[in-house]
Design a protein around this motif. Structure first.
Motif, PDB file in Angstrom:
ATOM      1  N   VAL A 130       0.849  -1.271  -0.101  1.00 23.01           N
ATOM      2  CA  VAL A 130       0.006   0.043   0.059  1.00 23.01           C
ATOM      3  C   VAL A 130       1.061   1.182   0.087  1.00 23.01           C
ATOM      4  CG1 VAL A 130      -1.690   1.263   1.321  1.00 23.01           C
ATOM      5  CG2 VAL A 130      -1.693  -1.155   1.109  1.00 23.01           C
ATOM      6  N   ALA A 131       0.782   2.077  -1.020  1.00 21.92           N
ATOM      7  CA  ALA A 131       1.408   3.319  -1.125  1.00 21.92           C
ATOM      8  C   ALA A 131       0.837   4.526  -1.257  1.00 21.92           C
ATOM      9  CB  ALA A 131       2.365   3.237  -2.442  1.00 21.92           C
ATOM     10  N   ILE A 132       1.140   5.546  -0.626  1.00 17.44           N
ATOM     11  CA  ILE A 132       0.739   6.843  -0.504  1.00 17.44           C
ATOM     12  C   ILE A 132       1.530   7.731  -1.223  1.00 17.44           C
ATOM     13  CG2 ILE A 132       0.035   9.124   0.659  1.00 17.44           C
ATOM     14  CD1 ILE A 132      -0.763   7.447   3.129  1.00 17.44           C
ATOM     15  N   GLU A 134       1.221  -0.834 -11.801  1.00 21.16           N
ATOM     16  CA  GLU A 134       1.891  -2.259 -12.784  1.00 21.16           C
ATOM     17  C   GLU A 134       2.550  -3.236 -11.957  1.00 21.16           C
ATOM     18  OE1 GLU A 134       2.450   0.610 -16.722  1.00 21.16           O
ATOM     19  OE2 GLU A 134       4.211   0.348 -15.522  1.00 21.16           O
ATOM     20  N   GLU A 135       3.115  -2.664 -10.861  1.00 20.55           N
ATOM     21  CA  GLU A 135       4.177  -3.640 -10.072  1.00 20.55           C
ATOM     22  C   GLU A 135       3.077  -4.257  -8.874  1.00 20.55           C
ATOM     23  OE1 GLU A 135       6.903  -4.721 -11.007  1.00 20.55           O
ATOM     24  OE2 GLU A 135       7.371  -3.601 -12.513  1.00 20.55           O
ATOM     25  N   GLY A 136       1.920  -4.042  -8.878  1.00 21.33           N
ATOM     26  CA  GLY A 136       1.129  -4.672  -8.015  1.00 21.33           C
ATOM     27  C   GLY A 136       0.736  -3.864  -6.606  1.00 21.33           C
ATOM     28  N   ALA A 137       0.947  -2.501  -6.750  1.00 25.82           N
ATOM     29  CA  ALA A 137       0.764  -1.859  -5.593  1.00 25.82           C
ATOM     30  C   ALA A 137      -0.759  -1.500  -5.472  1.00 25.82           C
ATOM     31  CB  ALA A 137       1.669  -0.748  -5.364  1.00 25.82           C
ATOM     32  N   LYS A 138      -1.171  -1.308  -4.430  1.00 28.60           N
ATOM     33  CA  LYS A 138      -2.398  -0.504  -4.257  1.00 28.60           C
ATOM     34  C   LYS A 138      -1.816   0.841  -3.910  1.00 28.60           C
ATOM     35  CE  LYS A 138      -4.384  -4.556  -1.996  1.00 28.60           C
ATOM     36  NZ  LYS A 138      -5.001  -5.247  -0.938  1.00 28.60           N
ATOM     37  N   VAL A 188      -6.810   5.979   5.449  1.00 30.05           N
ATOM     38  CA  VAL A 188      -5.847   4.949   4.715  1.00 30.05           C
ATOM     39  C   VAL A 188      -5.797   3.789   5.338  1.00 30.05           C
ATOM     40  CG1 VAL A 188      -3.639   4.585   3.658  1.00 30.05           C
ATOM     41  CG2 VAL A 188      -4.991   6.826   3.021  1.00 30.05           C
ATOM     42  N   LYS A 189      -5.435   3.976   6.649  1.00 30.30           N
ATOM     43  CA  LYS A 189      -5.326   2.836   7.542  1.00 30.30           C
ATOM     44  C   LYS A 189      -6.682   2.126   7.689  1.00 30.30           C
ATOM     45  CE  LYS A 189      -2.947   0.684  11.427  1.00 30.30           C
ATOM     46  NZ  LYS A 189      -3.019   1.007  12.875  1.00 30.30           N
ATOM     47  N   GLU A 190      -7.549   2.759   7.826  1.00 28.73           N
ATOM     48  CA  GLU A 190      -9.023   2.315   8.143  1.00 28.73           C
ATOM     49  C   GLU A 190      -9.122   1.277   6.921  1.00 28.73           C
ATOM     50  OE1 GLU A 190     -11.840   4.975   9.062  1.00 28.73           O
ATOM     51  OE2 GLU A 190     -10.970   5.587  10.942  1.00 28.73           O
ATOM     52  N   HIS A 191      -8.842   2.142   5.544  1.00 30.03           N
ATOM     53  CA  HIS A 191      -9.288   1.380   4.695  1.00 30.03           C
ATOM     54  C   HIS A 191      -8.480   0.170   4.148  1.00 30.03           C
ATOM     55  CE1 HIS A 191     -11.533   1.292   0.413  1.00 30.03           C
ATOM     56  NE2 HIS A 191     -10.050   1.051   0.058  1.00 30.03           N
ATOM     57  N   TYR A 192      -7.156   0.436   4.122  1.00 31.24           N
ATOM     58  CA  TYR A 192      -6.160  -0.684   3.640  1.00 31.24           C
ATOM     59  C   TYR A 192      -5.551  -1.498   4.836  1.00 31.24           C
ATOM     60  CZ  TYR A 192      -6.390   0.941  -1.281  1.00 31.24           C
ATOM     61  OH  TYR A 192      -6.774   1.479  -2.171  1.00 31.24           O
ATOM     62  N   GLY A 193      -5.566  -1.178   5.970  1.00 30.48           N
ATOM     63  CA  GLY A 193      -5.070  -1.723   7.277  1.00 30.48           C
ATOM     64  C   GLY A 193      -3.714  -1.548   7.212  1.00 30.48           C
ATOM     65  N   LYS A 194      -2.893  -0.885   6.460  1.00 29.19           N
ATOM     66  CA  LYS A 194      -1.416  -0.766   6.675  1.00 29.19           C
ATOM     67  C   LYS A 194      -0.972   0.380   5.812  1.00 29.19           C
ATOM     68  CE  LYS A 194      -0.205  -4.071   3.113  1.00 29.19           C
ATOM     69  NZ  LYS A 194       0.781  -5.156   2.806  1.00 29.19           N
ATOM     70  N   ILE A 195      -0.025   0.870   5.933  1.00 32.00           N
ATOM     71  CA  ILE A 195       0.863   1.669   5.030  1.00 32.00           C
ATOM     72  C   ILE A 195       2.235   1.297   4.863  1.00 32.00           C
ATOM     73  CG2 ILE A 195       1.312   4.024   4.148  1.00 32.00           C
ATOM     74  CD1 ILE A 195      -1.116   5.069   6.230  1.00 32.00           C
ATOM     75  N   ASP A 196       2.809   0.723   3.651  1.00 28.71           N
ATOM     76  CA  ASP A 196       4.006   0.278   3.195  1.00 28.71           C
ATOM     77  C   ASP A 196       4.905   1.214   2.664  1.00 28.71           C
ATOM     78  OD1 ASP A 196       3.390  -2.747   3.844  1.00 28.71           O
ATOM     79  OD2 ASP A 196       2.009  -2.475   2.242  1.00 28.71           O
ATOM     80  N   ILE A 197       4.616   2.120   2.000  1.00 31.03           N
ATOM     81  CA  ILE A 197       5.209   3.242   1.265  1.00 31.03           C
ATOM     82  C   ILE A 197       4.446   4.659   1.235  1.00 31.03           C
ATOM     83  CG2 ILE A 197       6.230   3.779  -0.991  1.00 31.03           C
ATOM     84  CD1 ILE A 197       5.446   0.626  -1.453  1.00 31.03           C
ATOM     85  N   LEU A 198       5.617   5.624   1.629  1.00 32.00           N
ATOM     86  CA  LEU A 198       4.946   6.939   1.467  1.00 32.00           C
ATOM     87  C   LEU A 198       6.188   7.689   0.446  1.00 32.00           C
ATOM     88  CD1 LEU A 198       3.732   9.532   2.304  1.00 32.00           C
ATOM     89  CD2 LEU A 198       5.570   9.763   3.894  1.00 32.00           C
ATOM     90  N   ILE A 199       5.392   8.159  -0.537  1.00 34.18           N
ATOM     91  CA  ILE A 199       6.243   8.964  -1.628  1.00 34.18           C
ATOM     92  C   ILE A 199       6.115  10.402  -1.266  1.00 34.18           C
ATOM     93  CG2 ILE A 199       7.093   9.275  -3.876  1.00 34.18           C
ATOM     94  CD1 ILE A 199       7.397   6.490  -3.013  1.00 34.18           C
ATOM     95  N   VAL A 207       2.446   9.378   8.915  1.00 35.29           N
ATOM     96  CA  VAL A 207       2.905   7.928   8.300  1.00 35.29           C
ATOM     97  C   VAL A 207       3.788   7.055   9.198  1.00 35.29           C
ATOM     98  CG1 VAL A 207       3.571   6.652   6.385  1.00 35.29           C
ATOM     99  CG2 VAL A 207       1.939   8.528   5.973  1.00 35.29           C
ATOM    100  N   SER A 208       4.939   7.854   9.517  1.00 40.22           N
ATOM    101  CA  SER A 208       5.846   7.041  10.322  1.00 40.22           C
ATOM    102  C   SER A 208       5.458   6.395  11.392  1.00 40.22           C
ATOM    103  CB  SER A 208       7.090   7.976  10.576  1.00 40.22           C
ATOM    104  OG  SER A 208       6.715   8.943  11.392  1.00 40.22           O
ATOM    105  N   LYS A 209       4.287   6.814  12.145  1.00 37.73           N
ATOM    106  CA  LYS A 209       3.876   6.301  13.371  1.00 37.73           C
ATOM    107  C   LYS A 209       2.921   5.021  13.170  1.00 37.73           C
ATOM    108  CE  LYS A 209       2.922  10.941  15.543  1.00 37.73           C
ATOM    109  NZ  LYS A 209       2.017  11.817  15.990  1.00 37.73           N
ATOM    110  N   VAL A 210       2.612   4.812  11.909  1.00 34.28           N
ATOM    111  CA  VAL A 210       1.878   3.661  11.471  1.00 34.28           C
ATOM    112  C   VAL A 210       2.823   2.718  11.034  1.00 34.28           C
ATOM    113  CG1 VAL A 210       0.472   2.464   9.586  1.00 34.28           C
ATOM    114  CG2 VAL A 210      -0.212   5.025  10.402  1.00 34.28           C
ATOM    115  N   MET A 211       3.922   2.932  10.257  1.00 34.02           N
ATOM    116  CA  MET A 211       5.141   2.353  10.166  1.00 34.02           C
ATOM    117  C   MET A 211       5.971   1.720  11.248  1.00 34.02           C
ATOM    118  SD  MET A 211       6.636   4.005   6.410  1.00 34.02           S
ATOM    119  CE  MET A 211       5.814   4.166   5.049  1.00 34.02           C
ATOM    120  N   ILE A 212       5.955   2.388  12.274  1.00 33.60           N
ATOM    121  CA  ILE A 212       6.413   2.119  13.496  1.00 33.60           C
ATOM    122  C   ILE A 212       5.679   0.724  14.162  1.00 33.60           C
ATOM    123  CG2 ILE A 212       7.151   2.639  15.958  1.00 33.60           C
ATOM    124  CD1 ILE A 212       7.892   5.406  14.616  1.00 33.60           C
ATOM    125  N   GLU A 213       4.574   0.960  13.950  1.00 37.54           N
ATOM    126  CA  GLU A 213       3.615   0.167  14.863  1.00 37.54           C
ATOM    127  C   GLU A 213       3.591  -1.337  13.918  1.00 37.54           C
ATOM    128  OE1 GLU A 213      -0.532   1.450  14.682  1.00 37.54           O
ATOM    129  OE2 GLU A 213      -0.069   2.906  16.451  1.00 37.54           O
TER     130      GLU A 213
END
Length: 246
Positions: A7-9, A27-31, A76-87, A124-130
């Motif tokens: 999951v990428a923002i 194209e590489e499979g991300a949401k 975003v966290k509610e919808h996808y349950g996670k955040i893997d990438i932030l650009i 976003v980092s707070k989500v990633m730390i969890e």
């Protein structure tokens, strides 16, 4: 697929480099969350991509507004349950020579290009730390490295991003989070199209590859740093500038 299930923002992704990155990540499979202040363009882009079968979500946000960013990250966290990438791609220009630059021009660029990066990364980092993992990619610029006439505000913000990237890499590495930045050269976007032709011709002349960058050139750099291929890279500033001023 290099980003399957991730999951990428991507901020500022309704146009330009962010738009190219969104398509490349899908194209590489991300949401992908299309995070942009431009509602009409963002909704239309979301519609086009959804019709093509991609998993995308448009969220209108002004990255300079802390509360708006925090609400977006929560949704975003509610919808996808996670955040893997932030650009952190969103950016603006309000160019003027030093003696003519207004306080409003200076503040507006700093608020979006610098404070916006801080706001998004902090939330976003707070989500990633969890989660115990994550990839954060910031967007600097050759203007932040070499400076550029008429861009005191822009160069200041992009130079500061280098310092923040290295600081966050040190703070967040132990949490399993990689923080890197891309420093694009002059790239064919609406922002650059506003520059006088003689300046663009000069930029081509001092670039080793003798051309301006394409949005896909920067998108591919984002992709590399967001993928597992860069798992042992952090605190790095990747120049994607065609060899400008070598």
């Amino acid at each position: 697929m290099r980003l399957k299930g991730k999951v990428a923002i991507i901020t500022g992704s309704a146009n330009g480099i962010g738009k190219a990155a969104t398509i490349r990540f899908l194209e590489e499979g991300a949401k992908v969350v299309i995070a942009d202040i431009q509602a009409e363009e963002g909704k239309q882009f979301e519609k086009e991509l959804t019709e093509r079968g991609y998993d995308v979500l448009f969220y209108q946000v002004n990255v300079a507004k802390k509360e708006e960013v925090e609400k977006m990250v929560e949704k975003v966290k509610e919808h996808y349950g996670k955040i893997d990438i932030l650009i952190n791609n969103a950016g603006i220009t309000r160019d003027a020579m030093l003696v003519k630059m207004s306080e409003e021009q200076f503040d507006e660029v700093i608020n979006v290009n610098l404070k916006g990066v801080f706001n998004c990364t902090q939330a976003v980092s707070k989500v990633m730390i969890e989660q115990g993992h994550g990839k954060i990619i910031n967007t600097s610029s050759v203007s932040g490295v070499y400076g550029n006439v008429g861009q005191t505000n822009y160069a200041a913000a992009k130079a500061a991003i280098v310092g923040m990237t290295k600081t966050w890499a040190k703070e967040l590495g132990r949490k399993g989070i990689n923080v890197n930045a891309v420093a694009p050269g002059f790239t064919k976007t609406a922002m650059v199209d506003k520059m006088p032709e003689k300046i663009l011709n000069y930029m081509e002349s001092i670039t080793s590859l003798k051309r301006l960058g394409e949005p896909i050139d920067i998108a591919n750099a984002y992709l590399f740093l967001a993928s597992d291929e860069s798992n042992y890279i952090t605190g790095h500033i990747l120049h994607v500038d065609g060899g400008i001023m070598m």
